[in-house]
Design an enzyme around this catalytic site. Sequence first.
Site, mmCIF file in Angstrom:
data_model
loop_
_atom_site.group_PDB
_atom_site.id
_atom_site.type_symbol
_atom_site.label_atom_id
_atom_site.label_comp_id
_atom_site.label_asym_id
_atom_site.label_seq_id
_atom_site.Cartn_x
_atom_site.Cartn_y
_atom_site.Cartn_z
ATOM 1 N N SER A 66 0.833 -1.212 0.000
ATOM 2 C CA SER A 66 0.000 0.000 0.000
ATOM 3 C C SER A 66 0.865 1.259 0.000
ATOM 4 O O SER A 66 1.593 1.495 -0.957
ATOM 5 C CB SER A 66 -0.972 -0.061 1.184
ATOM 6 N N ASP B 197 -9.797 -3.310 -5.979
ATOM 7 C CA ASP B 197 -9.237 -2.694 -4.769
ATOM 8 C C ASP B 197 -10.097 -1.509 -4.341
ATOM 9 O O ASP B 197 -10.267 -0.550 -5.093
ATOM 10 C CB ASP B 197 -7.810 -2.227 -5.058
ATOM 11 N N HIS C 221 -7.981 -5.059 -1.048
ATOM 12 C CA HIS C 221 -6.775 -4.309 -0.705
ATOM 13 C C HIS C 221 -5.944 -5.124 0.281
ATOM 14 O O HIS C 221 -6.355 -5.347 1.423
ATOM 15 C CB HIS C 221 -7.156 -2.953 -0.093
#
Length: 323
Positions: free
Chosen positions: A139, A262, A290
């Site tokens: 991320s 996502d 995610h």
Amino acid sequence: MGSIIGSQFKPAWWLPGPHLQTLWPSLLRRRPNPALLRRRLELADGDFIDLAIGANAGARVLVIHGLEGNLQSHYASSLVVALAEAGFQPVFMHLRGCSEEPNRLNRAYHSGATEDLAEVLALLSEDGEGAPFAAVGFSLGANLLLKYLGETERPLLGAGIAVSVPFVLRDAMLRLDIGFSRMYRGYLMRKLKAGLRRKFAGRAFPLDVDLDAVSSFNTFDDRITAPLNGFAGVFDYYSRASCRQFLPRIETPTLIIQAMDDPFMFPTTLPWEHELGPGITLELSESGGHVGFVGGTLPWRPRYWLESRIVEFLRAQAAHCGL
């Protein structure tokens, strides 16, 4: 030019949709507690970054967490264990201010703080074991890693893996203001504000901001992230820190693992193939959420696919480098 390929990941039938894929490992996955050596790196600006290092002596792999993450994040300690079992030496990097002790300076970590990553790699390269041969970012950490690989003429890494990349920070901010994704925004905002209160509990907060009135990433990044870290404002921060613009210059062998559903981004946020540098393989799956990617045929036997895919890629790169 890099390439875009389809992923072999098959989502668990009992976890349909992006939100169940995202939430299951975060809420229900057991976290291992590996024995790790704690090490503090003193930075040139007077601050520090804390590492957690595996005991085995294999090729080093740096692991970089996401927004408000740490070693207790669901993907972190499990990957550290998987790397050690595969013969690598995991080196987990707590971004500035994310370990158990708040960092010293007013500034903090952010999506574009590649100078911290560069300094950590340089300091580790001075060890007898040398710099990590590869890094894995999740991320925010994935954005950070890709930006570093694209902006650095001679990166101190032989390979990179980026998981669930935001690519365009303004898009991520807008996406988290829509629908069920607002739940993630609320959770992360609470953690960010709690971290600030903890950090400045014993000293004056340097900004004239009412934290209780801040509810969106746009406001938080404009009123807090940008001024604390030397940006002119939120759009200056988002435009300079987003990694998508740096992708064409990445020559280091790099695997990007991304789900098209996502909930932290729009499908249009994904880069086109012509934007990918010659080192990049963008592996896309239709689902996975995610940092989710949970497979398996039975709910009591989930298969966390990410670790196996990461280890597979690292083994291939290590063999190519003769490690």
